[in-house]
Design a protein around this motif. Structure first.
Motif, PDB file in Angstrom:
ATOM      1  N   ALA A   1       0.843  -1.209   0.000  1.00  0.00           N
ATOM      2  CA  ALA A   1       0.000   0.000   0.000  1.00  0.00           C
ATOM      3  C   ALA A   1       0.871   1.249   0.000  1.00  0.00           C
ATOM      4  N   ALA A   2       2.001   1.207   0.715  1.00  0.00           N
ATOM      5  CA  ALA A   2       2.918   2.353   0.727  1.00  0.00           C
ATOM      6  C   ALA A   2       3.517   2.571  -0.661  1.00  0.00           C
ATOM      7  N   ALA A   3       3.938   1.487  -1.307  1.00  0.00           N
ATOM      8  CA  ALA A   3       4.508   1.610  -2.649  1.00  0.00           C
ATOM      9  C   ALA A   3       3.484   2.161  -3.627  1.00  0.00           C
ATOM     10  N   THR A   4       2.254   1.672  -3.523  1.00  0.00           N
ATOM     11  CA  THR A   4       1.199   2.148  -4.425  1.00  0.00           C
ATOM     12  C   THR A   4       0.912   3.628  -4.201  1.00  0.00           C
ATOM     13  N   ALA A   5       0.852   4.039  -2.927  1.00  0.00           N
ATOM     14  CA  ALA A   5       0.567   5.444  -2.621  1.00  0.00           C
ATOM     15  C   ALA A   5       1.680   6.353  -3.125  1.00  0.00           C
ATOM     16  N   LEU A   6       2.923   5.929  -2.971  1.00  0.00           N
ATOM     17  CA  LEU A   6       4.036   6.760  -3.419  1.00  0.00           C
ATOM     18  C   LEU A   6       4.133   6.801  -4.947  1.00  0.00           C
ATOM     19  N   ILE A   7       3.672   5.748  -5.614  1.00  0.00           N
ATOM     20  CA  ILE A   7       3.755   5.701  -7.076  1.00  0.00           C
ATOM     21  C   ILE A   7       2.675   6.563  -7.722  1.00  0.00           C
ATOM     22  N   ASP A   8       1.408   6.360  -7.290  1.00  0.00           N
ATOM     23  CA  ASP A   8       0.337   7.110  -7.968  1.00  0.00           C
ATOM     24  C   ASP A   8       0.048   8.444  -7.280  1.00  0.00           C
ATOM     25  N   GLY A   9       0.348   8.579  -5.980  1.00  0.00           N
ATOM     26  CA  GLY A   9       0.202   9.858  -5.287  1.00  0.00           C
ATOM     27  C   GLY A   9      -1.212  10.349  -5.125  1.00  0.00           C
ATOM     28  N   THR A  10      -2.205   9.481  -5.227  1.00  0.00           N
ATOM     29  CA  THR A  10      -3.600   9.897  -5.111  1.00  0.00           C
ATOM     30  C   THR A  10      -4.063   9.825  -3.663  1.00  0.00           C
ATOM     31  N   ASP A  11      -5.152  10.566  -3.386  1.00  0.00           N
ATOM     32  CA  ASP A  11      -5.729  10.535  -2.045  1.00  0.00           C
ATOM     33  C   ASP A  11      -6.230   9.143  -1.696  1.00  0.00           C
ATOM     34  N   ASP A  12      -6.805   8.482  -2.695  1.00  0.00           N
ATOM     35  CA  ASP A  12      -7.293   7.121  -2.438  1.00  0.00           C
ATOM     36  C   ASP A  12      -6.146   6.190  -2.047  1.00  0.00           C
ATOM     37  N   GLY A  13      -5.015   6.388  -2.683  1.00  0.00           N
ATOM     38  CA  GLY A  13      -3.857   5.557  -2.372  1.00  0.00           C
ATOM     39  C   GLY A  13      -3.373   5.761  -0.946  1.00  0.00           C
ATOM     40  N   PHE A  14      -3.321   7.026  -0.508  1.00  0.00           N
ATOM     41  CA  PHE A  14      -2.875   7.300   0.854  1.00  0.00           C
ATOM     42  C   PHE A  14      -3.928   6.868   1.886  1.00  0.00           C
ATOM     43  N   THR A  15      -5.199   6.944   1.506  1.00  0.00           N
ATOM     44  CA  THR A  15      -6.253   6.459   2.409  1.00  0.00           C
ATOM     45  C   THR A  15      -6.135   4.950   2.606  1.00  0.00           C
ATOM     46  N   ALA A  16      -5.893   4.245   1.507  1.00  0.00           N
ATOM     47  CA  ALA A  16      -5.697   2.792   1.600  1.00  0.00           C
ATOM     48  C   ALA A  16      -4.475   2.470   2.457  1.00  0.00           C
ATOM     49  N   TYR A  17      -3.439   3.324   2.341  1.00  0.00           N
ATOM     50  CA  TYR A  17      -2.237   3.105   3.149  1.00  0.00           C
ATOM     51  C   TYR A  17      -2.538   3.276   4.636  1.00  0.00           C
ATOM     52  N   ARG A  18      -3.305   4.310   4.975  1.00  0.00           N
ATOM     53  CA  ARG A  18      -3.674   4.519   6.385  1.00  0.00           C
ATOM     54  C   ARG A  18      -4.494   3.342   6.910  1.00  0.00           C
ATOM     55  N   ASN A  19      -5.402   2.851   6.098  1.00  0.00           N
ATOM     56  CA  ASN A  19      -6.209   1.704   6.531  1.00  0.00           C
ATOM     57  C   ASN A  19      -5.334   0.468   6.781  1.00  0.00           C
ATOM     58  N   ALA A  20      -4.372   0.253   5.879  1.00  0.00           N
ATOM     59  CA  ALA A  20      -3.463  -0.882   6.053  1.00  0.00           C
ATOM     60  C   ALA A  20      -2.630  -0.719   7.317  1.00  0.00           C
ATOM     61  N   ALA A  21      -2.213   0.520   7.594  1.00  0.00           N
ATOM     62  CA  ALA A  21      -1.432   0.765   8.800  1.00  0.00           C
ATOM     63  C   ALA A  21      -2.257   0.495  10.058  1.00  0.00           C
ATOM     64  N   GLY A  22      -3.549   0.816  10.012  1.00  0.00           N
ATOM     65  CA  GLY A  22      -4.414   0.534  11.153  1.00  0.00           C
ATOM     66  C   GLY A  22      -4.531  -0.956  11.429  1.00  0.00           C
ATOM     67  N   LEU A  23      -4.639  -1.754  10.374  1.00  0.00           N
ATOM     68  CA  LEU A  23      -4.690  -3.210  10.554  1.00  0.00           C
ATOM     69  C   LEU A  23      -3.366  -3.742  11.098  1.00  0.00           C
ATOM     70  N   THR A  24      -2.273  -3.138  10.660  1.00  0.00           N
ATOM     71  CA  THR A  24      -0.967  -3.563  11.167  1.00  0.00           C
ATOM     72  C   THR A  24      -0.852  -3.281  12.661  1.00  0.00           C
ATOM     73  N   ASP A  25      -1.349  -2.122  13.088  1.00  0.00           N
ATOM     74  CA  ASP A  25      -1.255  -1.756  14.510  1.00  0.00           C
ATOM     75  C   ASP A  25      -1.979  -2.766  15.395  1.00  0.00           C
ATOM     76  N   ARG A  26      -3.088  -3.288  14.925  1.00  0.00           N
ATOM     77  CA  ARG A  26      -3.800  -4.314  15.710  1.00  0.00           C
ATOM     78  C   ARG A  26      -2.936  -5.571  15.858  1.00  0.00           C
ATOM     79  N   SER A  27      -2.288  -5.937  14.778  1.00  0.00           N
ATOM     80  CA  SER A  27      -1.410  -7.107  14.848  1.00  0.00           C
ATOM     81  C   SER A  27      -0.196  -6.841  15.723  1.00  0.00           C
ATOM     82  N   VAL A  28       0.304  -5.600  15.706  1.00  0.00           N
ATOM     83  CA  VAL A  28       1.425  -5.247  16.573  1.00  0.00           C
ATOM     84  C   VAL A  28       1.020  -5.396  18.042  1.00  0.00           C
ATOM     85  N   THR A  29      -0.193  -4.955  18.364  1.00  0.00           N
ATOM     86  CA  THR A  29      -0.680  -5.084  19.745  1.00  0.00           C
ATOM     87  C   THR A  29      -0.755  -6.545  20.171  1.00  0.00           C
TER      88      THR A  29
END
Length: 372
Positions: free
Chosen positions: A62-90
Motif C-alpha cells: 500500500a505504501a509503494a502504491t501510494a508513493l507511485i500514484d500519489g492519489t488521495d485514495d492511495g494514501f487512504t488505503a495506506y492509512r487503513n493498512a497501517a491501522g490493521l498492522t497496529d492491531r497485529s502489533v498489539t
C-alpha cells in the motif's frame, strides 16, 4: 546412643536416599514441564509474528502504491493498512511480553524487532509526507519482516522442541517465507510499473523472488504433514487465484528493457488475494501447532503433579511402616536389656543358690575292706 536412636538412624538413611532419588525425578520432570510451557509461549508469539508479517506485507504494498500514484485514495488505503498492522502489533507485543528465560541471541533479535516496530510511526509519517522514495520505504518494511521471519525460524531451537514439533515449526516458517517472497515480487513489479520499463535489475528481483517462493514451498511440502498441504492447496483454489497466477506468468515473460503495462489496481488485487489465501492457511497451521504444543505441555504438567503426589504418598507410607514395625522391635530390645542392667545381687525368682554358684570338690576313692 540409645537403641531407639540407632534404629531411627537405620530407618532414616534408606528413607532419605529414596526421597532424594524421587525428588530428583520430580525436579527433572518439572524442568521439562517448564520447558514445554516456554516452548508454548514461543509458539504463540511466533503465530502472532506470522500474522504481523502478512499485515506488514500488505502495508508495504500500500505504501509503494501510494508513493507511485500519489492519489488521495492511495494514501487512504495506506492509512487503513497501517491501522490493521497496529492491531497485529498489539497482539504480537502482548504475546511477546510473556516470553522469559530465552537464549541471548533470541532476546537480542526480539529487542531489535521492538525497536523497528517503534519506528513504524516515523516511517509512516515520511510516506504520508512524500519524503520517502519507493525503494527506501519498501526496504525499511523488508528489514522488519526479515527479522520477524528469522524469529519464526529460530523458535524450534530456542524452545528446545522435539524432532516432530521442530519440523512442523520449520515447515510453517517456510510457508510464511513463500508468502513474503510473493510480497517482494509484488513490490518489484510496482516499482517497474512506475519506471515504465522493466529494468535488468527489476527483472532479476522478480525472477529471484519467484524462484525463492518455489523453493520455500518445496521446503514446506517436505516438512508439512498431509493435512497441512491439503489446507494450502484448498486455499489456493478458485478463479481469482487462477487470474493471479496468469498475471504472474505474464509479468515473468516480459524481458529486460521491455515496457511493462500492468494495471496497478488489478495487480495489487490479485497478489493481495493470493497473499490473504496463504495467510488463512498459515493461521490454521499455526493454530494446529499451538494446540499440539499445548497438549504436550499439559501432559508434562500432569506427569509432574502425578510424580509429586506419588513421592509424597510413598514417603508417608515408608514413615508409617517404619514406625509401625519399629515399635515392637524397640520394645523387645528394651525388655531384653532391662534385666541385664540390674544389680548382680538381685535375687531372681525360682532360682536356688546352687544355680548361681558352682562348687567343685575332690572326693577320695572308697577304701577297701581288709581281707581276712
Amino acid at each position: 546412643m540409645r537403641i531407639t536412636q540407632k534404629l531411627g538412624v537405620l530407618v532414616a538413611v534408606p528413607l532419605i536416599a529414596v526421597v532424594a532419588f524421587a525428588a530428583l525425578a520430580v525436579f527433572t520432570t518439572g524442568g521439562e514441564a517448564l520447558q514445554a510451557e516456554r516452548l508454548r509461549s514461543l509458539v504463540i508469539t511466533s503465530a502472532s509474528a506470522g500474522e504481523l508479517i502478512q499485515k506488514l506485507r500488505a502495508e508495504r504494498s500500500a505504501a509503494a502504491t501510494a508513493l507511485i500514484d500519489g492519489t488521495d485514495d492511495g494514501f487512504t488505503a495506506y492509512r487503513n493498512a497501517a491501522g490493521l498492522t497496529d492491531r497485529s502489533v498489539t497482539d504480537y507485543m502482548s504475546a511477546r511480553s510473556k516470553l522469559t528465560d530465552l537464549p541471548s541471541s533470541t532476546t537480542e533479535l526480539l529487542e531489535r524487532i521492538d525497536v523497528q516496530l517503534e519506528s513504524l510511526e516515523t516511517l509512516r509519517g515520511s510516506v504520508l509526507a512524500g519524503d520517502q522514495t519507493t525503494s527506501a520505504a519498501t526496504f525499511a518494511y523488508r528489514i522488519t519482516i526479515a527479522d520477524l521471519l528469522e524469529y519464526r525460524d529460530t523458535v524450534a531451537q530456542a524452545g528446545g522442541a522435539s524432532g516432530e514439533v521442530a519440523d512442523r515449526l520449520r515447515g510453517a516458517a517456510a510457508l510464511t517465507r513463500a508468502s513474503e517472497y510473493l510480497g517482494i515480487e509484488q513490490v518489484a513489479v510496482l516499482r517497474a510499473i512506475a519506471a515504465g520499463t522493466l529494468t535488468f535489475s527489476a527483472h532479476q528481483d522478480i525472477t529471484a523472488a519467484r524462484t525463492a517462493a518455489v523453493e520455500a514451498m518445496i521446503t514446506f511440502n517436505t516438512l508439512a504433514p498431509a493435512h497441512w498441504q491439503s489446507w494450502v492447496e484448498q486455499s489456493l483454489r478458485g478463479e481469482h487465484l487462477i487470474d493471479a497466477q496468469r498475471m504472474e506468468d505474464a509479468v515473468a515473460r516480459i524481458g529486460p528493457g521491455d515496457p511493462i503495462k500492468v494495471d496497478i489496481a488489478a495487480w495489487n488485487d490479485a497478489l493481495n488475494t493470493k497473499g490473504n489465501s496463504l495467510l488463512n492457511a498459515q493461521n490454521k497451521i499455526d493454530a494446529d501447532i499451538v494446540a499440539r504444543v499445548t497438549s504436550l505441555r499439559d501432559s508434562q504438567r500432569d506427569l509432574t503433579i502425578l510424580q509429586t503426589v506419588a513421592v509424597a504418598v510413598a514417603v508417608a507410607v515408608a514413615v508409617s511402616l517404619a514406625v509401625w514395625m519399629g515399635r515392637p522391635v524397640v520394645r523387645g530390645w528394651v525388655d531384653c536389656a532391662t534385666p541385664l542392667a540390674e544389680s548382680p545381687n538381685t535375687t531372681y525368682p525360682n532360682r536356688s543358690p546352687s544355680s548361681t554358684t558352682t562348687r567343685f570338690s575332690v572326693s577320695s576313692p572308697p577304701s577297701s575292706s581288709p581281707t581276712a
